[in-house]
Motif scaffolding. Structure first.
Motif, short mmCIF file in Angstrom:
data_model
loop_
_atom_site.label_atom_id
_atom_site.label_comp_id
_atom_site.label_asym_id
_atom_site.label_seq_id
_atom_site.Cartn_x
_atom_site.Cartn_y
_atom_site.Cartn_z
N GLN A 43 46.44 53.16 71.64
CA GLN A 43 45.07 53.60 71.38
C GLN A 43 44.56 52.93 70.10
OE1 GLN A 43 43.31 55.35 73.50
NE2 GLN A 43 45.11 55.45 74.84
N PRO A 44 43.35 52.35 70.12
CA PRO A 44 42.85 51.64 68.94
C PRO A 44 42.59 52.58 67.77
CG PRO A 44 41.13 51.88 70.59
CD PRO A 44 42.39 52.33 71.24
N LEU A 45 42.82 52.08 66.56
CA LEU A 45 42.58 52.86 65.34
C LEU A 45 41.43 52.22 64.58
CD1 LEU A 45 46.29 53.36 64.23
CD2 LEU A 45 44.80 55.06 65.29
N SER A 46 40.30 52.92 64.54
CA SER A 46 39.13 52.39 63.84
C SER A 46 39.09 52.92 62.41
CB SER A 46 37.85 52.81 64.57
OG SER A 46 37.73 54.22 64.58
N GLY A 47 38.33 52.23 61.56
CA GLY A 47 38.14 52.69 60.18
C GLY A 47 39.30 52.41 59.26
N ILE A 48 40.27 51.57 59.70
CA ILE A 48 41.38 51.20 58.83
C ILE A 48 40.92 50.07 57.90
CG2 ILE A 48 43.76 50.37 58.70
CD1 ILE A 48 43.56 53.05 60.06
N ASP A 62 37.09 47.89 63.72
CA ASP A 62 35.97 48.46 64.46
C ASP A 62 36.47 49.50 65.46
OD1 ASP A 62 37.06 47.10 66.62
OD2 ASP A 62 35.60 45.48 66.59
N ILE A 63 35.59 49.92 66.34
CA ILE A 63 35.94 51.00 67.27
C ILE A 63 37.07 50.60 68.21
CG2 ILE A 63 34.29 50.37 69.08
CD1 ILE A 63 33.68 53.41 69.26
N ASN A 64 37.29 49.28 68.38
CA ASN A 64 38.39 48.81 69.23
C ASN A 64 39.67 48.58 68.42
OD1 ASN A 64 36.70 48.63 71.55
ND2 ASN A 64 35.83 46.76 70.68
N GLY A 65 39.64 48.91 67.13
CA GLY A 65 40.79 48.68 66.28
C GLY A 65 40.91 47.23 65.83
N GLU A 66 39.88 46.41 66.08
CA GLU A 66 39.96 44.98 65.81
C GLU A 66 39.34 44.62 64.46
OE1 GLU A 66 38.06 43.29 69.17
OE2 GLU A 66 39.55 44.10 70.58
N PHE A 67 39.78 43.49 63.90
CA PHE A 67 39.22 43.00 62.65
C PHE A 67 39.42 41.49 62.57
CE2 PHE A 67 43.70 43.68 61.70
CZ PHE A 67 44.04 42.58 60.93
N THR A 68 38.61 40.85 61.73
CA THR A 68 38.78 39.44 61.38
C THR A 68 38.58 39.32 59.88
OG1 THR A 68 37.96 38.65 63.52
CG2 THR A 68 37.89 37.10 61.69
N ILE A 69 39.51 38.66 59.20
CA ILE A 69 39.44 38.54 57.75
C ILE A 69 39.90 37.15 57.33
CG2 ILE A 69 41.80 39.38 57.28
CD1 ILE A 69 40.53 41.04 54.97
N LYS A 70 39.34 36.65 56.23
CA LYS A 70 39.74 35.33 55.74
C LYS A 70 41.11 35.45 55.08
CE LYS A 70 37.86 31.38 53.20
NZ LYS A 70 38.06 30.50 54.35
N ALA A 71 42.10 34.79 55.66
CA ALA A 71 43.47 34.89 55.17
C ALA A 71 44.25 33.66 55.60
CB ALA A 71 44.14 36.15 55.70
N ASP A 72 45.25 33.31 54.80
CA ASP A 72 46.13 32.18 55.09
C ASP A 72 47.54 32.69 55.38
OD1 ASP A 72 44.15 30.15 54.56
OD2 ASP A 72 44.38 30.66 52.44
N LEU A 73 48.30 31.88 56.11
CA LEU A 73 49.68 32.24 56.38
C LEU A 73 50.42 32.48 55.07
CD1 LEU A 73 50.62 29.77 59.26
CD2 LEU A 73 50.27 32.23 59.43
N GLY A 74 51.18 33.56 55.01
CA GLY A 74 51.91 33.91 53.81
C GLY A 74 51.21 34.97 52.97
N ASP A 75 49.91 35.22 53.25
CA ASP A 75 49.19 36.26 52.50
C ASP A 75 49.75 37.64 52.80
OD1 ASP A 75 47.53 34.58 51.16
OD2 ASP A 75 45.83 34.79 52.54
N ILE A 76 49.65 38.53 51.80
CA ILE A 76 50.07 39.92 51.99
C ILE A 76 48.86 40.72 52.45
CG2 ILE A 76 50.99 41.99 50.90
CD1 ILE A 76 53.02 39.77 51.20
N ILE A 77 49.00 41.38 53.59
CA ILE A 77 47.94 42.21 54.15
C ILE A 77 48.22 43.67 53.80
CG2 ILE A 77 46.68 42.83 56.24
CD1 ILE A 77 46.54 39.84 55.52
N ILE A 78 47.20 44.35 53.27
CA ILE A 78 47.34 45.75 52.88
C ILE A 78 46.47 46.61 53.78
CG2 ILE A 78 47.07 47.42 51.00
CD1 ILE A 78 47.22 44.99 49.07
N ASN A 82 40.89 56.00 53.64
CA ASN A 82 40.47 57.03 52.68
C ASN A 82 41.05 56.79 51.29
OD1 ASN A 82 39.12 58.32 54.78
ND2 ASN A 82 40.89 59.59 55.29
N GLY A 83 41.18 55.50 50.94
CA GLY A 83 41.67 55.16 49.61
C GLY A 83 43.18 55.24 49.44
N ARG A 84 43.91 55.56 50.52
CA ARG A 84 45.36 55.70 50.42
C ARG A 84 46.05 54.61 51.25
NH1 ARG A 84 46.47 61.84 51.91
NH2 ARG A 84 48.56 61.34 51.16
N THR A 85 47.00 53.91 50.63
CA THR A 85 47.67 52.80 51.29
C THR A 85 48.58 53.29 52.40
OG1 THR A 85 47.60 51.48 49.27
CG2 THR A 85 49.20 50.82 50.95
#
Length: 473
Positions: A43-48, A62-78, A82-85
């Motif tokens: 089930q998709p998780l939105s709002g992450i 988004d509502i489908n749990g999808e995202f696109t972000i500018k990132a390169d291989l090796g980057d750390i994704i966080i 609600n402000g909590r990791t």
């Protein structure tokens, strides 16, 4: 031996396919990382919130749990909410990552449930559905009727996919909530919940019933949710607050106060500042309704202190509510102080307008009018008249006829009190002209509202017919 060979061949082919998909993804959008976050059931998780460490870029799923972000291989994704990791991982081009909800903010049961994050690999139908749903979300506030059209198309592409149907009907409910069509919102939330039961959708359904004056239905849903063992602390707070709203609307202020206090106590566990501000404000309003004004003022001050830690907009809203409270209780000097605070915050933060509630918004011209009127109550004409004149000028430049009319009316009253008949008469004539213009504007707004309602009814009837056809087939 033969079996071992087959396994090796399978692993080899799987590796080739995975690498090909990674290369295809890289070629498709170099320098960007697209992915989809779901729970273990898919089930998709939105709002992450998705953030790249050290790069200052972030997006939400988004509502489908999808995202696109500018990132390169090796980057750390966080990942956080609600402000909590929630967790972190290294973007290495893999097709699958598994992360655990370390912050315990997405937990559905008492045991931690790991999240599973998968690349979006779907059929053309899935792609078309996502396109239509994303378009609906994009226009949900700026062009609701267009958004509904996209949702109708999304429902066609969804076919019998219950998850996609639930998403579509939930967004449809959200659109109707924004349009204050609470009956239509409730009916669509109900369909969404029937397709895929969700505590979040049920909370929305209860709120829609409440705003549609269906207090009993609203209370029943909130009470049922509070018996659900899967409900999180944050959701429980929303339910108790909603129950408080339901009892308040039914004028059962004692029960409303009890529910609000329970919500406030629970909120101390999660330290949600926004909830704390809102609930303190509602407790103040309830205590005022019970005639306990001293206690009400204490909670009102708490709500202002909490709002100041949040945002200028929240500070404006709470200082405005405090000013209205003091005005109602004839505490004129305290009213003046709160009106000053409202105006100063608007000017210091360059805020054009702030929505206080569904029925009211505050602008700089409106804040000047209300401060000027507060001075008038104390016969402080030298301070009131310049503010009222500024309010008239600001409102005229912003085409705010309602504020302009009210400010001119107050100016006329001030000049009458000072015995300046010429200025009083001039202001009164201007007031009468503004009333005529405003009346015509209101007539046009009513006609527009009637046309909108007719259009919405037609669109909803088509969607309802589609759902009936689906049920029959």
């Amino acid at each position: 031996m033969k079996q071992k060979f087959q396994i090796l061949i399978f692993i080899f082919l799987a590796t080739i396919i995975a690498n090909a998909q990674v290369q295809e993804r890289k070629a498709e959008e170099s320098g960007y990382y697209s992915d989809r976050i779901t729970d273990v059931d898919g089930q998709p998780l939105s709002g992450i919130m998705v953030r790249v460490r050290g790069k200052g870029v972030s997006v939400k799923t988004d509502i489908n749990g999808e995202f696109t972000i500018k990132a390169d291989l090796g980057d750390i994704i966080i990942l956080s909410k609600n402000g909590r990791t929630i967790d972190t991982y290294r973007y290495d081009g893999s097709l699958n990552y598994e992360v655990e909800d370390e912050a315990d903010v997405l937990r559905a049961t008492k045991e931690k449930s790991p999240l599973k994050k998968l690349y979006k690999i779907g059929s053309r139908k899935r792609d078309e559905f996502s396109i239509q749903l994303d378009s609906a979300l994009r226009y949900s506030n700026t062009n609701p009727t267009k958004s509904i059209d996209y949702l109708g198309t999304a429902l066609n592409f969804a076919g019998n996919n219950r998850s996609q149907l639930a998403q579509s009907y939930e967004v449809l409910g959200d659109v109707y909530m924004n349009l204050k069509q609470y009956d239509l919102a409730a009916s669509n939330y109900k369909i969404a919940n029937d397709k895929r039961s969700s505590i979040e959708i049920q909370l929305k359904l209860a709120n829609a019933h409440l705003l549609n004056d269906e207090i009993v239905k609203s209370r029943e849903i909130y009470n049922d949710l509070l018996k659900n063992n899967s409900i999180t602390t944050s959701q429980r707070i929303v339910a108790y607050e909603g129950l408080g709203d339901a009892y308040f609307m039914g004028k059962d202020y004692q029960k409303a106060l009890q529910e609000y206090r329970t919500a406030l106590n629970l909120n101390e566990r999660v330290a949600n500042k926004t909830r704390r501000t809102n609930i303190n404000s509602k407790i103040a309003t309830t205590l005022d309704a019970l005639g306990q004004r001293t206690q009400a003022e204490g909670f009102l001050n708490r709500s202002i202190e909490s709002a100041e830690q949040e945002s200028p907009q929240k500070t404006v809203i709470q200082s405005q509510r405090a000013a209205d409270f003091y005005s109602k209780n004839n505490s004129l000097e305290k009213e003046v102080q709160q009106r000053k605070r409202t105006l100063k915050t608007l000017e210091d933060e360059a805020l054009d307008e702030v929505i206080v509630d569904d029925a009211k918004k505050i602008t700089k011209s409106r804040a000047k009018l209300e401060l000027g009127n507060a001075y008038l109550k104390q016969n402080r004409f030298d301070e009131a008249i310049p503010l009222l004149e500024e309010s008239v000028a600001d409102a005229e430049s912003n085409d705010d006829l309602e504020t302009q009319k009210d400010a001119v009316q107050k100016l006329s009253e001030a000049y009458v009190s000072l015995g300046n008949e010429d200025k009083a008469l001039s202001s009164y004539k201007k007031y009468v002209n503004l009333v005529d213009v405003l009346y015509k504007q209101k007539e046009e707004e009513i006609a527009d509202a009637i046309n909108l309602n007719r259009s919405l009814s037609e669109k909803q009837n088509r969607i309802t017919s589609l759902e009936k056809d689906r049920a029959l087939s």
